[in-house]
Design an enzyme around this catalytic site. Structure first.
Site, PDB file in Angstrom:
ATOM      1  N   SER A 198       0.830  -1.195   0.000  1.00 52.48           N
ATOM      2  CA  SER A 198       0.000   0.000   0.000  1.00 52.48           C
ATOM      3  C   SER A 198       0.874   1.259   0.000  1.00 52.48           C
ATOM      4  CB  SER A 198      -0.972  -0.048   1.188  1.00 52.48           C
ATOM      5  OG  SER A 198      -2.034   0.846   1.022  1.00 52.48           O
ATOM      6  N   ASP A 251      -5.774  -3.679  -2.308  1.00 57.73           N
ATOM      7  CA  ASP A 251      -4.737  -3.367  -1.324  1.00 57.73           C
ATOM      8  C   ASP A 251      -4.076  -4.622  -0.751  1.00 57.73           C
ATOM      9  OD1 ASP A 251      -3.385  -2.477   1.084  1.00 57.73           O
ATOM     10  OD2 ASP A 251      -4.555  -0.641   0.930  1.00 57.73           O
TER      11      ASP A 251
END
Length: 307
Positions: free
Chosen positions: A49, A162
């Site tokens: 991320s 993610d």
């Protein structure tokens, strides 16, 4: 046969695992600054991320420009990088990708000066995906696709979201790429028990500005809190607060589990409970806290490396 004392030892390969954490991930910049000043230069950089974003800039030699840009961000500038859509997530992410393509060169992951990998999650199967080739920006876009906020990234016929859903602090990826020593940065460790609170003054758009419709919409999602009712006067958090805090709870628990089974040699944990997930315009305090946490870890680092 050469005597043992004459055999030249190969320096250990150092891996840096940068964890997920939305806006708190800016603190990775401060950690990297302290490591470099101490003469510790990782050979392998893996990120999840926001860790993938900062890690990509570092691996590409663009950390100075990334830091300058991050510190220049205002709330309006952040919102201006988002493109609203309905379906798959609130933000399509095309404006953000186009911005990075216009500002930063993308030689491809294979040509980066440092070994690099970004972690994403395959939406259909929940599999952990390690992105090791292709455009850097595409890999970062997949790794930062927070469910519900960003639309999934399409790559090779797969929908990716993610990487924090499966591997928030990618120590295992560093090991797999050949790291002998892994320094990990967990920016979410201080979030347990964090209470919802009114945003600081800098989080709201200044009163003399006239944001567009989307800016106003995002401000409401991020900032609006209401009382739940006369019988229960508890302050109700904003929609994004609920979404981000729920993801934080999940990632904190996954991180503990993964680090217990795949421990880093050195673990740096900045204290960032006062930085909300959408506080991308608060890079300066996040970076400063990363520096503080890394400096606190310097005695352990020096002892570990024998310096």
């Amino acid at each position: 046969m050469k005597p043992l004392h004459s055999v030249r030892r190969t320096p250990p390969r150092i891996g840096l695992a940068l964890g997920s954490g939305s806006a708190r991930g800016w603190s990775h910049i401060g950690v990297i600054r302290v490591l470099e000043q101490a003469g510790i230069s990782p050979d392998i950089v893996c990120g999840t991320s926001m860790g993938a974003l900062v890690g990509a800039a570092y691996a590409a030699g663009e950390l100075d420009r990334m830091e300058a840009w991050a510190k220049s961000l205002t709330w309006q500038a952040v919102v201006g990088l988002f493109d609203l859509r309905i379906g798959g997530g609130l933000i399509a992410g095309n404006k953000l990708l186009n911005f990075f393509r216009g500002q930063f060169e993308d030689p491809g992951i294979a040509k980066l000066p440092k070994a690099y990998a970004a972690v994403a999650t395959e939406l259909a199967t929940g599999r952990e995906i390690w992105l090791r080739d292709g455009p850097v920006i595409d890999a970062v876009r997949a790794s930062i696709a927070v469910p519900g906020l960003f639309t999934p990234a399409e790559m090779d016929g797969r929908l990716l979201v993610d990487g924090g859903l499966v591997n928030p602090v990618p120590v295992s990826v560093c090991r797999a790429l050949g790291a002998d020593i892994v320094i990990a940065v967990d920016v979410n460790s201080d979030l347990r028990g964090r209470q919802f609170h009114a945003p600081v003054e800098s989080e709201a758009p200044p009163p003399d500005t006239k944001p567009g419709a989307f800016a106003s919409f995002m401000a409401k999602l991020s900032l609006n809190k209401v009382k739940s009712g006369p019988k229960n006067p508890v302050e109700m958090p904003s929609m994004l607060d609920v979404l981000s805090t729920s993801l934080n709870i999940m990632q904190v628990r996954i991180t503990r589990s993964r680090l217990a089974g795949e421990p880093a040699d050195i673990l740096i944990r900045p204290r960032l409970s006062d930085i909300a997930s959408m506080d991308y315009h608060r890079a300066a305090p996040a970076i400063a806290e990363g520096q503080r946490a890394a400096e606190q870890a310097l005695p352990e680092l020096r002892e570990f490396f024998g310096k």
